[in-house]
Design an enzyme around this catalytic site. Structure first.
Site, PDB file in Angstrom:
ATOM      1  N   ASP A 189       0.829  -1.098  -0.148  1.00 16.51           N
ATOM      2  CA  ASP A 189      -0.307   0.099  -0.048  1.00 16.51           C
ATOM      3  C   ASP A 189       0.896   1.281  -0.041  1.00 16.51           C
ATOM      4  OD1 ASP A 189       1.169   0.290   2.571  1.00 16.51           O
ATOM      5  OD2 ASP A 189      -0.840  -0.159   3.618  1.00 16.51           O
ATOM      6  N   ASP A 213      -6.020   1.943  -0.897  1.00 14.75           N
ATOM      7  CA  ASP A 213      -4.734   2.075  -1.498  1.00 14.75           C
ATOM      8  C   ASP A 213      -4.008   0.876  -1.370  1.00 14.75           C
ATOM      9  OD1 ASP A 213      -4.631   2.223   1.304  1.00 14.75           O
ATOM     10  OD2 ASP A 213      -2.588   3.167   1.330  1.00 14.75           O
TER      11      ASP A 213
END
Length: 443
Positions: free
Chosen positions: A319, A362
């Site tokens: 991420d 994300d």
């Protein structure tokens, strides 16, 4: 006695001739050709006399005196044509039955009805090569012409339907050669009718569909109607199109299989729409990368391949470090652009055969497949982290972006399933964050 017997036999033969002559349903006229070129009737059977209104006084007179003027001009022209041709001529006439003619036609036809006649005129020549007589045989062909006209009307109606339908249609014979195509076929596949019917080398069947077609032909030969099924066909430009195809057998006059009629319904737009729906179901709307569903499907498949090939499979879970801060500070639009650029940079660092997917928010997942050595996955992780050190300019904002990566390896098919493999990579990711972010950790 013998002479009388011969005379009697001759008389009997003449009587028999005239009996047959008058019993004929055809109209028969024998016309004399005069030295002055005038025509006059010499003989006519009873049907001809009744139809033309001839009496015993009519014979020997010029035909223009015994026939209506418009009829005379037609007959005169045809007589002269036969003499000029020096051979039999045949032509057809169509007349509208006038009220006065209905009884002449034995009330077979109604006034105003069309009646068709087929006339054959044969010139007769003497030894001096002079045409002395003309034999005209006129036959009522109304029933035949009505059948022909009805058949033509049926063919015209069929042709109208054939070429008006939106579906592409064609017929082929027992040798699988094209026999006919409709306009929709031409519009869909691009070949003209002349090209498709005259060039037997043209094929609209892709190579991978030929075995399927053989099975279809086998079924159609046995009398089966093959219902619609999805196939692909090749256009003149070499483009593959998706169609629903159906096949129905055709038989000859003896009931033997003689080919088939094929209907193609163009489903290219539908397939395109279905593919779009499938793509949207398996891809992330923002980055265009595969989504969590697609990643999960491919992970299961790659685990099976890895088990069979005895090679290693690596799962990356990564991420963007402190993405929430960037998103909350600069706005969701900047955050979205950052996610797009992030996915592009990661994609550029992995191999073409590897898979990058947006798992959510994300978070991204990577499948590193067909590994001979675990070290290769470590090299890829380091390459990804290195690519983030370059400048990030998003909508005019200069950013510092880093990522944490968790790595797990598929090593025990008896204990690891896809959920556990992802969980192990996720655990490694949080360990990387605990170690200061911007690094990778292996479970």
């Amino acid at each position: 006695m013998s002479e009388n017997k011969n005379n009697l036999e001759s008389l009997n033969k003449i009587d028999l001739f005239f009996q047959l002559f008058n019993d004929m349903s055809d109209l028969v006229y024998l016309t004399k050709v005069g030295k002055d070129g005038q025509f006059s009737y010499v003989l006519a059977n009873e049907p001809a006399q009744n139809f033309s209104g001839l009496t015993s006084k009519s014979f020997g007179k010029p035909i223009e005196e015994v026939l209506p003027e418009e009829v005379f001009h037609i007959i005169e022209e045809k007589y002269k044509q036969a003499i000029t041709a020096r051979e039999s001529i045949t032509y057809e006439d169509r007349i509208v039955v006038p009220p006065s003619y209905s009884n002449r036609l034995n009330n077979k036809y109604s006034p105003g009805q069309f009646v068709y006649w087929e006339s054959t005129i044969t010139p007769l020549w003497n030894q001096e090569e002079e045409c002395t007589h003309l034999l005209a045989v006129v036959r009522d062909v109304t029933e035949r012409k009505e059948r022909e006209n009805e058949l033509k009307r049926m063919n015209d109606r069929f042709e109208l339907v054939w070429n008006s339908t939106a579906d592409a249609m064609y017929t082929f014979d027992r040798h699988q050669n094209f026999v006919s195509v409709n306009k929709s076929f031409i519009n869909l596949l691009g070949w003209t009718e002349g090209e498709i019917l005259n060039d037997w080398t043209i094929s609209i069947i892709p190579k991978n569909s030929k075995d399927d077609l053989k099975e279809i032909i086998k079924r159609v030969k046995s009398g089966e109607v093959v219902p619609s099924h999805e196939v692909q066909r090749i256009t003149k430009e070499g483009k593959l199109i998706d169609v629903l195809a159906s096949y129905s057998p055709i038989y000859d006059g003896n009931g033997n299989w003689d080919g088939a009629v094929v209907v193609y319904k163009d489903i290219s737009e539908r397939k395109k729409y279905e593919d779009q729906l499938k793509h949207h179901a398996l891809h992330d709307y923002l980055t265009g990368m595969p989504n969590r569903n697609f990643f999960s499907i491919m992970l299961k498949e790659e685990m099976t391949r890895a088990e069979k090939s005895k090679r290693t499979l690596a799962v990356f879970y990564l991420d963007i470090d402190k993405f929430k801060v960037i998103n909350d500070t600069l706005g969701h639009d900047i955050g979205d652009e950052l996610l797009k650029e992030f996915s592009r940079r990661v994609k550029a660092c992995i191999r073409e055969k590897d898979l990058l997917a947006r798992i959510g928010g994300d978070e991204f997942g990577i499948l590193i497949t067909n590994l001979h050595d675990k070290k290769k996955s470590i090299e890829i992780a380091e390459r990804i982290l290195s690519s983030f050190r370059n400048n990030w300019v998003i909508e005019g904002h200069h950013l510092k972006v880093a990522s944490s990566i968790g790595i797990s390896f598929y090593s025990d098919p008896y204990k690891q399933d896809e959920k556990l493999l992802l969980k192990q990579a996720d655990i490694a990711l949080y360990k990387a964050k605990g170690n200061g972010r911007g690094n990778y950790q292996v479970y």
